[in-house]
Design a protein around this motif. Structure first.
Motif, mmCIF file in Angstrom:
data_model
loop_
_atom_site.group_PDB
_atom_site.id
_atom_site.type_symbol
_atom_site.label_atom_id
_atom_site.label_comp_id
_atom_site.label_asym_id
_atom_site.label_seq_id
_atom_site.Cartn_x
_atom_site.Cartn_y
_atom_site.Cartn_z
ATOM 1 N N THR A 118 0.836 -1.206 0.000
ATOM 2 C CA THR A 118 0.000 0.000 0.000
ATOM 3 C C THR A 118 0.868 1.252 0.000
ATOM 4 O O THR A 118 0.594 2.205 -0.739
ATOM 5 C CB THR A 118 -0.936 0.001 1.222
ATOM 6 O OG1 THR A 118 -1.741 -1.173 1.179
ATOM 7 C CG2 THR A 118 -1.826 1.232 1.245
ATOM 8 N N VAL A 119 1.934 1.247 0.795
ATOM 9 C CA VAL A 119 2.866 2.377 0.815
ATOM 10 C C VAL A 119 3.495 2.540 -0.571
ATOM 11 O O VAL A 119 3.626 3.658 -1.078
ATOM 12 C CB VAL A 119 3.949 2.190 1.900
ATOM 13 C CG1 VAL A 119 5.042 3.248 1.787
ATOM 14 C CG2 VAL A 119 3.329 2.224 3.282
ATOM 15 N N ASP A 133 8.872 4.949 10.962
ATOM 16 C CA ASP A 133 9.217 6.045 10.058
ATOM 17 C C ASP A 133 7.954 6.744 9.579
ATOM 18 O O ASP A 133 6.885 6.138 9.511
ATOM 19 C CB ASP A 133 9.959 5.510 8.823
ATOM 20 C CG ASP A 133 11.321 4.940 9.172
ATOM 21 O OD1 ASP A 133 12.014 5.538 10.008
ATOM 22 O OD2 ASP A 133 11.686 3.897 8.594
ATOM 23 N N ASP A 134 8.103 8.010 9.194
ATOM 24 C CA ASP A 134 6.959 8.712 8.618
ATOM 25 C C ASP A 134 6.737 8.216 7.179
ATOM 26 O O ASP A 134 7.576 7.520 6.608
ATOM 27 C CB ASP A 134 7.159 10.229 8.655
ATOM 28 C CG ASP A 134 8.383 10.680 7.879
ATOM 29 O OD1 ASP A 134 8.425 10.478 6.648
ATOM 30 O OD2 ASP A 134 9.313 11.231 8.501
ATOM 31 N N GLU A 135 5.602 8.573 6.601
ATOM 32 C CA GLU A 135 5.216 8.051 5.291
ATOM 33 C C GLU A 135 6.215 8.427 4.195
ATOM 34 O O GLU A 135 6.536 7.607 3.337
ATOM 35 C CB GLU A 135 3.823 8.563 4.931
ATOM 36 C CG GLU A 135 3.245 7.904 3.707
ATOM 37 C CD GLU A 135 1.805 8.296 3.462
ATOM 38 O OE1 GLU A 135 1.410 8.269 2.292
ATOM 39 O OE2 GLU A 135 1.086 8.619 4.420
ATOM 40 N N GLU A 136 6.712 9.629 4.212
ATOM 41 C CA GLU A 136 7.682 10.062 3.197
ATOM 42 C C GLU A 136 8.960 9.228 3.270
ATOM 43 O O GLU A 136 9.498 8.807 2.251
ATOM 44 C CB GLU A 136 8.002 11.550 3.378
ATOM 45 C CG GLU A 136 8.963 12.107 2.354
ATOM 46 C CD GLU A 136 8.449 11.990 0.930
ATOM 47 O OE1 GLU A 136 9.280 11.743 0.022
ATOM 48 O OE2 GLU A 136 7.235 12.129 0.711
ATOM 49 N N HIS A 172 1.014 4.071 -2.990
ATOM 50 C CA HIS A 172 0.869 5.504 -2.698
ATOM 51 C C HIS A 172 2.082 6.280 -3.203
ATOM 52 O O HIS A 172 1.950 7.393 -3.726
ATOM 53 C CB HIS A 172 0.658 5.720 -1.202
ATOM 54 C CG HIS A 172 0.333 7.129 -0.852
ATOM 55 N ND1 HIS A 172 -0.870 7.714 -1.180
ATOM 56 C CD2 HIS A 172 1.067 8.083 -0.228
ATOM 57 C CE1 HIS A 172 -0.873 8.969 -0.765
ATOM 58 N NE2 HIS A 172 0.286 9.213 -0.184
ATOM 59 N N ALA A 173 3.261 5.693 -3.052
ATOM 60 C CA ALA A 173 4.479 6.350 -3.536
ATOM 61 C C ALA A 173 4.429 6.514 -5.048
ATOM 62 O O ALA A 173 4.814 7.556 -5.580
ATOM 63 C CB ALA A 173 5.707 5.536 -3.125
ATOM 64 N N LEU A 202 9.224 6.181 4.446
ATOM 65 C CA LEU A 202 8.895 4.837 3.958
ATOM 66 C C LEU A 202 8.906 4.780 2.435
ATOM 67 O O LEU A 202 9.449 3.850 1.845
ATOM 68 C CB LEU A 202 7.519 4.408 4.467
ATOM 69 C CG LEU A 202 7.429 3.975 5.916
ATOM 70 C CD1 LEU A 202 5.975 3.729 6.288
ATOM 71 C CD2 LEU A 202 8.253 2.732 6.159
ATOM 72 N N ARG A 203 8.291 5.772 1.793
ATOM 73 C CA ARG A 203 8.275 5.797 0.318
ATOM 74 C C ARG A 203 9.688 5.875 -0.226
ATOM 75 O O ARG A 203 10.030 5.192 -1.189
ATOM 76 C CB ARG A 203 7.435 6.972 -0.179
ATOM 77 C CG ARG A 203 5.965 6.777 0.014
ATOM 78 C CD ARG A 203 5.150 7.767 -0.794
ATOM 79 N NE ARG A 203 5.478 9.144 -0.513
ATOM 80 C CZ ARG A 203 4.704 9.986 0.139
ATOM 81 N NH1 ARG A 203 3.531 9.595 0.588
ATOM 82 N NH2 ARG A 203 5.078 11.227 0.334
#
Length: 124
Positions: A39-40, A109-112, A43-44, A114-115
């Motif tokens: 999913t990450v 980690d934050d979403e950014e 989104h990336a 992780l991407r």
């Protein structure tokens, strides 16, 4: 009055056991962790430039899920504590740490970040 104390103690114990059983039943698995990372990744891809997005979509559609599945299953340690789990991945020197509880994966980690890490894995 003394006879009521054990009753309340038993009710409290039953309640605590019920909560623990609920948490254990919703403890995320390695497959759910893999789904979270997919999913990450999706989104990336949606956040990239249109020219790169098409190339990334083709890469992921052809073999990206299998790549992530094999990397996650071979490079991730799940520590199951019954009511929650921790996930520690080290894929090509890039680390991911997350905690899973109540059916959710909570990354450290934050979403950014992780991407960025997933992108580094795919393009190394």
């Amino acid at each position: 009055m003394a006879g009521r104390l054990p009753t309340w103690s038993l009710i409290l114990l039953a309640l605590l056991l019920g909560v623990a059983a609920s948490l254990a039943a919703t403890n995320p698995t390695l497959t759910e962790y893999e789904t979270f990372l997919n999913t990450v990744l999706q989104h990336a891809i949606s956040q990239t430039a249109p020219a790169e997005k098409q190339m990334l979509r083709q890469l992921i559609d052809t073999n990206g899920r299998q790549i992530i599945r094999s990397l996650v299953h071979s490079h991730t340690r799940r520590h199951n504590y019954g009511v929650f789990s921790t996930f520690d991945s080290d894929i090509r020197g890039i680390t991911f740490h997350a905690t899973g509880a109540v059916g959710r994966i909570i990354p450290q980690d934050d979403e950014e970040t992780l991407r960025r890490k997933i992108g580094q894995i795919l393009f190394r």
